[in-house]
Write a protein that holds these residues in place. Structure first.
Motif, PDB file in Angstrom:
ATOM      1  N   SER A 142       4.424  -3.237 -14.831  1.00 47.73           N
ATOM      2  CA  SER A 142       3.514  -3.735 -13.769  1.00 47.73           C
ATOM      3  C   SER A 142       4.357  -4.906 -12.928  1.00 47.73           C
ATOM      4  CB  SER A 142       2.249  -4.270 -14.152  1.00 47.73           C
ATOM      5  OG  SER A 142       2.410  -5.345 -15.076  1.00 47.73           O
ATOM      6  N   ALA A 143       5.166  -5.869 -13.964  1.00 49.60           N
ATOM      7  CA  ALA A 143       5.963  -6.627 -13.287  1.00 49.60           C
ATOM      8  C   ALA A 143       6.950  -6.033 -12.405  1.00 49.60           C
ATOM      9  CB  ALA A 143       6.636  -7.342 -14.546  1.00 49.60           C
ATOM     10  N   GLU A 144       7.530  -4.660 -12.814  1.00 58.13           N
ATOM     11  CA  GLU A 144       8.657  -4.170 -12.154  1.00 58.13           C
ATOM     12  C   GLU A 144       8.016  -3.595 -10.552  1.00 58.13           C
ATOM     13  OE1 GLU A 144      11.310  -0.912 -13.799  1.00 58.13           O
ATOM     14  OE2 GLU A 144       9.872   0.026 -12.484  1.00 58.13           O
ATOM     15  N   THR A 145       6.639  -3.172 -10.790  1.00 59.49           N
ATOM     16  CA  THR A 145       6.065  -2.494  -9.535  1.00 59.49           C
ATOM     17  C   THR A 145       5.816  -3.686  -8.664  1.00 59.49           C
ATOM     18  OG1 THR A 145       4.809  -1.145 -11.386  1.00 59.49           O
ATOM     19  CG2 THR A 145       4.229  -1.125  -9.084  1.00 59.49           C
ATOM     20  N   LEU A 146       5.572  -5.128  -9.289  1.00 59.78           N
ATOM     21  CA  LEU A 146       5.008  -6.046  -8.335  1.00 59.78           C
ATOM     22  C   LEU A 146       6.595  -6.209  -7.693  1.00 59.78           C
ATOM     23  CD1 LEU A 146       2.769  -8.134  -8.052  1.00 59.78           C
ATOM     24  CD2 LEU A 146       4.086  -9.745  -9.577  1.00 59.78           C
ATOM     25  N   ILE A 204       6.731  -6.665  -3.593  1.00 59.35           N
ATOM     26  CA  ILE A 204       7.243  -7.653  -2.952  1.00 59.35           C
ATOM     27  C   ILE A 204       8.556  -7.403  -2.047  1.00 59.35           C
ATOM     28  CG2 ILE A 204       8.172 -10.046  -3.150  1.00 59.35           C
ATOM     29  CD1 ILE A 204       6.364 -10.506  -5.725  1.00 59.35           C
ATOM     30  N   ALA A 205       9.520  -6.688  -2.557  1.00 60.00           N
ATOM     31  CA  ALA A 205      10.720  -6.604  -1.970  1.00 60.00           C
ATOM     32  C   ALA A 205      10.595  -5.627  -0.711  1.00 60.00           C
ATOM     33  CB  ALA A 205      11.644  -5.946  -2.882  1.00 60.00           C
ATOM     34  N   ILE A 206       9.649  -4.626  -0.952  1.00 53.33           N
ATOM     35  CA  ILE A 206       9.293  -3.810   0.236  1.00 53.33           C
ATOM     36  C   ILE A 206       8.600  -4.436   1.158  1.00 53.33           C
ATOM     37  CG2 ILE A 206       7.876  -1.611   0.783  1.00 53.33           C
ATOM     38  CD1 ILE A 206       8.755  -0.497  -1.617  1.00 53.33           C
ATOM     39  N   VAL A 207       7.541  -5.285   0.964  1.00 52.17           N
ATOM     40  CA  VAL A 207       6.991  -6.052   1.947  1.00 52.17           C
ATOM     41  C   VAL A 207       7.694  -7.012   2.707  1.00 52.17           C
ATOM     42  CG1 VAL A 207       5.025  -7.855   1.967  1.00 52.17           C
ATOM     43  CG2 VAL A 207       4.486  -5.743   0.614  1.00 52.17           C
TER      44      VAL A 207
END
Lengths: 296, 352
Positions: B13-17, B21-24
């Motif tokens: 989930s940290a990775e997904t986060l 964040i990077a995409i946003v």
């Protein structure tokens, strides 16, 4: 009807220009054999040596003095490379070392041009490029001279490897680095010596190629001519570099003359690679390369 | 078991986060804050190069097959997209993009065939055949550039279903979307059985064969996927960034540049591809700015260019010495250290 005389002329021209490729390839083989590094900077070293020599001569240094000075500089370069690039990268995977030599080629190329300027220099080493006729076939005097130099160089190396202590230690390191280390050979010193020798080979190659093409930036691109030679002959065989060079030289010229017209010419750029590739599919370690023994 | 599962899910989930964040940030902040120069000269080429690096990383970083011919596949992608657009009227852009990538993949598989027999540098050198052959074919045969006399052709404008992407912000958003989608698909693929097969072949080919990894299929799949990604990157490079297509831009130096990106960024790391690409794009710009400011009045541009090349070479060597696993390993280490300093929970202090 095939014009045999013309065929022979093309063939001999090709073989002799192949010797020029071998001259560059030998520098690669020396370093690959003893340290497992595919030294992409060999072309840059060639350029550096030739440019240094030419610039010294143009500044009024006598031929012999310029030669000695360039030799000293190449020795210094070899030792510096060992100290600053190779030693810190000991035990890294081969691809990392290859990348380092790519970086090194940037540095050496740019440094050579920064020091001596970017203009094209003519280089006259006193050999006329007039062809002479032998049994009805035209042969370039210069090519013949280059072949003789390459032959002499290989003979000297063969004797050096066979009869000197340094040569013996080169062979030991090439055979088995750990065993060489265990019997007390100083690897860093051997590597510095190898890079120095490669620098000298670069000087010889640089002078001959420089006399042929003029001393300029594109001299460092002869690396790309030497790579298929290496692949064909095997990365770790000096004999392979010679045979590979002759084969590539001959095939390249024959292909350009006899196959090229069907494709609209200009196939010299990749013909050598395709031929080397085809051969590799039959012998994956080149003609003379050592076959790696693989275990699980 | 439960503890293990929970750490794992927390890491995921940290990775997904992080990805989220990077995409946003990439979508939201940059088009608003960025000037046209920043978008045009920095961010769009960064995206194209990053995608190419992701492609090469699949092949070299994960599957262990070194390639020096990446620029050839960039060129194949760019020219395929151009010709498809030219010769099939009304072809939708996305279909064009996928077809161009597929053509690059097909060419990649053909040039990947020698990998079944060759290892290491023998393979690396034979990939140069692709580089020289493709460049030769594209300049030699006028058909590829529609018999354009100069060989430099204008890329058609990008548009999907009537929405056109012409100004720098739009072209950036288009590239970003393509890169995000393909990177996520690649990430997913690398976590699948095929991805594990890549790593097995890289780490020990014979051992992989012994445990039943299909070597032939795995290697050709790696070449195919890698070339597909690089081909699409070529389309972005030519259509969204340069807006012209010419063979000279896809030379050996470009291949080395992409190789530099994955080595400097970090092999076998998709994040590394992006970090490396950012470095390779930004660094020369910074260097020329700084160089011009400091030395511009003293030296001419030739000297400046040479000094830049020296500096880039030195930096590559220095990076390799300092951290052979790339910037991403450096970043992870620094991050872990900072984290431990801020949150020293793992090292409880002795109560006094």
């Amino acid at each position: 009807m095939v014009d045999y005389q013309f065929l022979i002329e093309v063939l001999i021209g090709g073989l002799l220009s192949g010797v020029m490729y071998s001259l560059v390839a030998i520098g690669f083989v020396l370093i690959y054999k003893t340290s497992g590094v595919l030294n992409f900077a060999q072309g840059a070293m060639l350029l550096f040596a030739a440019l240094t020599f030419v610039s010294l001569v143009e500044r009024g240094a006598p031929f012999a003095a310029a030669l000695v000075a360039t030799l000293v500089i190449m020795v210094g370069l070899g030792i510096t490379i060992e100290r600053t690039v190779l030693r810190p990268l000991v035990n890294q995977p081969p691809i990392t070392l290859f990348m380092a030599t790519l970086g090194l080629s940037y540095v050496i190329e740019a440094a050579a041009q920064l020091l001596w300027g970017t203009q094209v220099h003519g280089l006259d080493i006193g050999i006329s490029d007039t062809p002479f006729e032998l049994a009805g076939v035209l042969i370039s005097r210069f090519d013949l001279f280059a072949a003789a130099v390459a032959g002499a160089l290989v003979t000297v190396f063969a004797l050096f490897f066979r009869y000197t202590r340094t040569g013996l230690s080169f062979r030991a390191v090439a055979d088995d680095q750990f065993a060489a280390l265990a019997v007390g050979l100083r690897l860093p010193r051997v590597w510095a010596a190898v890079w120095t020798v490669a620098g000298i080979v670069a000087l010889v190659g640089g002078l001959l190629w420089g006399a042929r093409l003029g001393v300029q930036f594109s001299l460092s691109l002869v690396v790309l001519k030497a790579l298929p030679v290496l692949v064909l002959g095997g990365f770790d065989s000096i004999a392979g570099a010679i045979v590979g060079g002759l084969l590539i030289g001959a095939i390249e010229k024959l292909a350009e003359v006899y196959v090229g017209p069907f494709f609209g010419g200009g196939i010299e750029a990749w013909a050598a690679y395709v031929v080397a590739l085809a051969l590799l599919l039959i012998r994956p370690s080149g003609l003379y390369g050592q076959k790696p023994v693989e275990r699980v | 078991m439960a503890a293990l599962a929970s750490t794992q899910s927390r890491r995921v989930s940290a990775e997904t986060l992080g990805i989220g964040i990077a995409i946003v940030a990439a979508y939201g902040v940059v088009p608003l804050a960025g000037s046209d120069y920043l978008l045009d000269a920095v961010l769009t080429p960064f995206l194209a190069l990053a995608l190419a690096a992701v492609g090469l990383n699949v092949l070299t970083g994960y599957a262990g097959q070194v390639s020096l011919g990446s620029a050839a596949f960039l060129a194949v992608g760019a020219y395929a997209a151009y010709n498809l657009h030219l010769r099939i009227p009304g072809l939708p852009l996305l279909v064009d993009l996928v077809l161009a990538g597929s053509i690059a993949a097909a060419v990649g598989i053909v040039f990947g065939l020698p990998s079944l027999r060759l290892r290491g540098f023998y393979l690396a050198v034979s990939t140069l055949a692709a580089q020289f052959f493709v460049q030769w074919a594209l300049t030699k045969f006028g058909w590829f550039s529609n018999d354009n006399a100069s060989g430099v052709i204008d890329a058609p404008p990008l548009s999907i279903a009537g929405v056109s992407f012409t100004n720098p912000v739009e072209r950036y958003v288009f590239s970003l979307t393509v890169v995000v989608v393909l990177s996520l698909v690649t990430l997913r693929l690398l976590r699948s059985q095929s991805g594990r097969n890549f790593v097995a072949v890289r780490d020990h080919e014979i051992a992989a064969k012994v445990i039943g990894v299909p070597i032939l299929r795995t290697k050709l799949l790696a070449f195919g996927i890698s070339s597909f990604l690089i081909g699409v990157a070529g389309v972005l490079w030519a259509f969204a960034y340069l807006r012209t297509v010419e063979p000279a831009g896809f030379n050996l130096d470009r291949s080395f540049q992409i190789l530099f990106i994955i080595i400097i960024g970090g092999l076998a790391s998709l994040r590394g591809s992006f970090v490396g690409a950012a470095f390779i794009v930004v660094f020369p710009l910074l260097l020329s700015r700084v160089g011009a400011a400091l030395l511009g009045s003293v030296f001419d541009s030739g000297v400046l260019e040479m000094s830049q090349r020296i500096l880039i070479g030195v930096l590559i060597i220095a990076f390799l010495i300092a951290e052979p696993r790339g910037l991403i390993a450096l970043w992870d280490r620094t991050w872990a250290r900072t984290w431990a300093a801020v949150w020293p929970a793992k090292h409880p202090t002795i109560p006094t």
